[in-house]
Design a protein around this motif. Structure first.
Motif, PDB file in Angstrom:
ATOM      1  N   ARG A 155      31.996  -5.054 -24.613  1.00 39.12           N
ATOM      2  CA  ARG A 155      31.771  -5.906 -23.442  1.00 39.12           C
ATOM      3  C   ARG A 155      31.062  -5.189 -22.305  1.00 39.12           C
ATOM      4  O   ARG A 155      30.125  -5.731 -21.706  1.00 39.12           O
ATOM      5  CB  ARG A 155      33.107  -6.471 -22.938  1.00 39.12           C
ATOM      6  CG  ARG A 155      32.982  -7.281 -21.658  1.00 39.12           C
ATOM      7  CD  ARG A 155      34.264  -7.977 -21.294  1.00 39.12           C
ATOM      8  NE  ARG A 155      34.356  -9.279 -21.915  1.00 39.12           N
ATOM      9  CZ  ARG A 155      33.837 -10.388 -21.394  1.00 39.12           C
ATOM     10  NH1 ARG A 155      33.145 -10.344 -20.273  1.00 39.12           N
ATOM     11  NH2 ARG A 155      33.991 -11.545 -21.998  1.00 39.12           N
TER      12      ARG A 155
ATOM     13  N   SER B  99      38.101 -11.745 -25.001  1.00 37.80           N
ATOM     14  CA  SER B  99      37.814 -13.137 -24.670  1.00 37.80           C
ATOM     15  C   SER B  99      36.304 -13.351 -24.595  1.00 37.80           C
ATOM     16  O   SER B  99      35.545 -12.425 -24.314  1.00 37.80           O
ATOM     17  CB  SER B  99      38.466 -13.513 -23.335  1.00 37.80           C
ATOM     18  OG  SER B  99      39.870 -13.391 -23.399  1.00 37.80           O
ATOM     19  N   ASP B 100      35.895 -14.595 -24.793  1.00 41.66           N
ATOM     20  CA  ASP B 100      34.463 -14.897 -24.724  1.00 41.66           C
ATOM     21  C   ASP B 100      33.958 -14.860 -23.296  1.00 41.66           C
ATOM     22  O   ASP B 100      32.850 -14.382 -23.030  1.00 41.66           O
ATOM     23  CB  ASP B 100      34.194 -16.278 -25.330  1.00 41.66           C
ATOM     24  CG  ASP B 100      34.603 -16.346 -26.787  1.00 41.66           C
ATOM     25  OD1 ASP B 100      34.232 -15.424 -27.551  1.00 41.66           O
ATOM     26  OD2 ASP B 100      35.299 -17.295 -27.171  1.00 41.66           O
ATOM     27  N   LEU B 101      34.763 -15.370 -22.371  1.00 39.07           N
ATOM     28  CA  LEU B 101      34.392 -15.409 -20.964  1.00 39.07           C
ATOM     29  C   LEU B 101      35.620 -15.070 -20.129  1.00 39.07           C
ATOM     30  O   LEU B 101      36.754 -15.371 -20.519  1.00 39.07           O
ATOM     31  CB  LEU B 101      33.852 -16.784 -20.575  1.00 39.07           C
ATOM     32  CG  LEU B 101      32.541 -17.201 -21.263  1.00 39.07           C
ATOM     33  CD1 LEU B 101      32.286 -18.689 -21.074  1.00 39.07           C
ATOM     34  CD2 LEU B 101      31.376 -16.391 -20.734  1.00 39.07           C
TER      35      LEU B 101
ATOM     36  N   THR C 232      37.849 -12.943 -31.166  1.00 42.39           N
ATOM     37  CA  THR C 232      36.394 -12.818 -31.289  1.00 42.39           C
ATOM     38  C   THR C 232      35.831 -13.574 -32.484  1.00 42.39           C
ATOM     39  O   THR C 232      34.615 -13.571 -32.682  1.00 42.39           O
ATOM     40  CB  THR C 232      35.976 -11.331 -31.411  1.00 42.39           C
ATOM     41  OG1 THR C 232      36.429 -10.803 -32.661  1.00 42.39           O
ATOM     42  CG2 THR C 232      36.546 -10.509 -30.277  1.00 42.39           C
ATOM     43  N   THR C 233      36.686 -14.221 -33.270  1.00 45.73           N
ATOM     44  CA  THR C 233      36.200 -14.944 -34.449  1.00 45.73           C
ATOM     45  C   THR C 233      36.551 -16.420 -34.438  1.00 45.73           C
ATOM     46  O   THR C 233      35.897 -17.207 -35.127  1.00 45.73           O
ATOM     47  CB  THR C 233      36.765 -14.323 -35.750  1.00 45.73           C
ATOM     48  OG1 THR C 233      38.191 -14.385 -35.733  1.00 45.73           O
ATOM     49  CG2 THR C 233      36.329 -12.880 -35.899  1.00 45.73           C
TER      50      THR C 233
ATOM     51  N   VAL D 114      38.670 -18.331 -22.969  1.00 43.89           N
ATOM     52  CA  VAL D 114      38.449 -17.935 -21.577  1.00 43.89           C
ATOM     53  C   VAL D 114      39.731 -17.330 -21.025  1.00 43.89           C
ATOM     54  O   VAL D 114      40.800 -17.942 -21.110  1.00 43.89           O
ATOM     55  CB  VAL D 114      38.046 -19.143 -20.704  1.00 43.89           C
ATOM     56  CG1 VAL D 114      37.775 -18.692 -19.266  1.00 43.89           C
ATOM     57  CG2 VAL D 114      36.831 -19.850 -21.280  1.00 43.89           C
TER      58      VAL D 114
ATOM     59  N   LYS E 125      29.849 -16.346 -33.203  1.00 45.06           N
ATOM     60  CA  LYS E 125      30.711 -15.169 -33.131  1.00 45.06           C
ATOM     61  C   LYS E 125      30.536 -14.289 -34.365  1.00 45.06           C
ATOM     62  O   LYS E 125      30.483 -13.053 -34.262  1.00 45.06           O
ATOM     63  CB  LYS E 125      32.170 -15.597 -32.969  1.00 45.06           C
ATOM     64  CG  LYS E 125      32.486 -16.246 -31.624  1.00 45.06           C
ATOM     65  CD  LYS E 125      33.978 -16.475 -31.476  1.00 45.06           C
ATOM     66  CE  LYS E 125      34.310 -17.122 -30.148  1.00 45.06           C
ATOM     67  NZ  LYS E 125      35.773 -17.227 -29.920  1.00 45.06           N
TER      68      LYS E 125
ATOM     69  N   ASP F  72      33.043 -12.393 -15.866  1.00 42.60           N
ATOM     70  CA  ASP F  72      31.823 -13.203 -15.880  1.00 42.60           C
ATOM     71  C   ASP F  72      31.638 -14.014 -14.611  1.00 42.60           C
ATOM     72  O   ASP F  72      30.501 -14.251 -14.191  1.00 42.60           O
ATOM     73  CB  ASP F  72      31.847 -14.159 -17.084  1.00 42.60           C
ATOM     74  CG  ASP F  72      31.797 -13.414 -18.397  1.00 42.60           C
ATOM     75  OD1 ASP F  72      30.739 -12.857 -18.713  1.00 42.60           O
ATOM     76  OD2 ASP F  72      32.830 -13.370 -19.095  1.00 42.60           O
TER      77      ASP F  72
ATOM     78  N   ILE G 152      35.888 -21.610 -27.803  1.00 40.80           N
ATOM     79  CA  ILE G 152      35.565 -20.733 -26.679  1.00 40.80           C
ATOM     80  C   ILE G 152      36.874 -20.272 -26.043  1.00 40.80           C
ATOM     81  O   ILE G 152      37.717 -21.088 -25.687  1.00 40.80           O
ATOM     82  CB  ILE G 152      34.686 -21.465 -25.651  1.00 40.80           C
ATOM     83  CG1 ILE G 152      33.347 -21.850 -26.273  1.00 40.80           C
ATOM     84  CG2 ILE G 152      34.465 -20.580 -24.419  1.00 40.80           C
ATOM     85  CD1 ILE G 152      32.463 -22.676 -25.364  1.00 40.80           C
TER      86      ILE G 152
ATOM     87  N   VAL H 230      30.295 -22.465 -32.899  1.00 39.96           N
ATOM     88  CA  VAL H 230      30.910 -21.377 -32.131  1.00 39.96           C
ATOM     89  C   VAL H 230      31.324 -20.249 -33.070  1.00 39.96           C
ATOM     90  O   VAL H 230      31.064 -19.070 -32.808  1.00 39.96           O
ATOM     91  CB  VAL H 230      32.123 -21.892 -31.337  1.00 39.96           C
ATOM     92  CG1 VAL H 230      32.833 -20.732 -30.629  1.00 39.96           C
ATOM     93  CG2 VAL H 230      31.687 -22.946 -30.325  1.00 39.96           C
TER      94      VAL H 230
ATOM     95  N   ARG I  73      29.075 -10.447 -34.373  1.00 41.04           N
ATOM     96  CA  ARG I  73      29.883  -9.357 -34.908  1.00 41.04           C
ATOM     97  C   ARG I  73      29.075  -8.498 -35.875  1.00 41.04           C
ATOM     98  O   ARG I  73      29.270  -7.283 -35.947  1.00 41.04           O
ATOM     99  CB  ARG I  73      31.124  -9.913 -35.617  1.00 41.04           C
ATOM    100  CG  ARG I  73      32.255 -10.275 -34.672  1.00 41.04           C
ATOM    101  CD  ARG I  73      33.416 -10.906 -35.423  1.00 41.04           C
ATOM    102  NE  ARG I  73      33.988  -9.985 -36.387  1.00 41.04           N
ATOM    103  CZ  ARG I  73      34.892  -9.059 -36.107  1.00 41.04           C
ATOM    104  NH1 ARG I  73      35.315  -8.903 -34.876  1.00 41.04           N
ATOM    105  NH2 ARG I  73      35.377  -8.274 -37.051  1.00 41.04           N
TER     106      ARG I  73
END
Length: 251
Positions: free
Chosen positions: A146, A114-116, A89-90, A96, A203, A174, A94, A199, A207
Motif C-alpha cells: 500500500r 482494505s481496498d480503501l 484482498t481477494t 472500506v 483484485k 485514501d 469493495i 471486483v 495480486r
C-alpha cells in the motif's frame, strides 16, 4: 454487524479491550465476510469500530495467558490472521476501513489490506512490535503493497505513530474527513453498479502484479513463530500487557 442491501457494516465493539485481535474476532470477521459473499446484493463491506481505538492489534493479555506452546499459538494465530488479510484482498466486494482513532500493530494490517481507507483527523497509525522484540511479520507485506517499502520500514523500525495527515500523504489513508458518510455514499453508488466478479477479477489480477503469494505467507508465519518462541519476547509481551499499552510523548 449490519446489512443494508448493497452495504454490510462490520463494527468492532470491544472498546474496553481496545478492539484487540483475538481468535474469536478473526472467526467473527470471517463469518461476516462469508455473509457478504453469500449475499447477491452486497457490493461493499465497511469495517469500523466503537471507542477511541479502531484496533490495537494482538491481544497481548490473551497471548501472555494462553495455553499451549508458544510455537503452537504463534502458528495458529499467525496463519489465521494472515489468511484474513489475504481474504480482504481477494473477496469480490469493495472493503472500506473507516478509521476514527488509534490503529496499532495488527490493526494496521486490517487497514492496509482494505481496498480503501477513510479516516478522521484524529486517527493515528503505529507499529510498536519491535519494542517487545517482535516484528509486524504479517502486516508488512500488505503495508508495503500500500505505502511502499521505505514508509513501511520506517514505521516498523521507529515504532513512532503516523498522524492522519501524513498517513494520507503516504496513501495509507485514501480520504481524510471528520464525517465518512458522504465518501461512503459516493462509493456505494458506484459499487452498486459493479459486478462482484469484476471486483474479484481486478483484485486477482493486481495480486499477480505484486509479490504476495503462498511463499510470502509462509515466510511471515514462520518468522512470527520463531520470534514468539523466545522467552524474552513473551516476558516483554506479558509486561506490556500488564502495563496496558505504551506510554511516551505524543508527536
Amino acid at each position: 454487524m449490519a446489512a443494508e442491501r448493497a452495504l454490510l457494516t462490520i463494527t468492532l465493539n470491544r472498546p474496553a479491550e481496545r478492539n484487540s485481535i483475538t481468535a474469536d474476532l478473526l472467526a467473527e470477521l470471517g463469518a461476516a465476510l462469508d455473509l457478504a459473499e453469500h449475499s447477491p446484493q452486497c457490493r461493499m463491506v465497511v469495517l469500523r469500530a466503537e471507542g477511541d481505538t479502531f484496533c490495537s492489534g494482538m491481544d497481548l493479555a490473551g497471548v501472555a495467558a494462553a495455553d499451549g506452546t508458544p510455537a503452537e499459538q504463534a502458528e495458529r494465530g499467525g496463519a489465521e490472521y494472515f489468511a484474513l488479510l489475504r481474504r480482504l484482498t481477494t473477496i469480490g466486494r469493495i472493503v472500506v476501513s473507516e478509521v476514527d482513532g488509534e490503529v496499532v500493530g495488527g490493526g494496521v494490517g486490517l487497514v492496509a489490506a482494505s481496498d480503501l481507507v477513510h479516516a478522521t483527523a484524529r486517527s493515528r497509525f503505529s507499529l510498536p512490535e519491535a519494542l517487545w522484540g517482535l516484528l509486524p511479520c504479517s502486516v508488512l507485506p500488505f503495508l508495503i503493497r500500500r505505502v511502499g517499502f521505505q514508509q513501511a520500514y520506517a514505521m516498523a523500525l521507529s515504532t513512532l505513530p503516523v498522524d492522519a495527515e501524513r498517513a494520507e500523504r503516504c496513501r495509507l489513508v485514501d480520504e481524510l474527513a471528520d464525517d465518512p458518510g458522504p465518501a461512503r455514499r459516493r462509493l456505494l453508488f458506484r459499487a452498486s453498479k459493479l459486478d462482484p466478479a469484476t471486483v474479484a477479477d481486478l483484485k486477482s489480477y493486481l495480486r499477480r502484479l505484486w509479490i504476495l503469494d503462498e511463499g510470502t505467507e509462509r515466510s511471515a508465519v514462520d518468522e512470527f513463530v520463531r520470534l514468539m518462541g523466545s522467552d524474552q519476547v513473551r516476558r516483554r509481551i506479558a509486561g506490556f500487557a500488564a502495563g496496558q499499552g505504551l506510554t511516551g510523548p505524543r508527536p
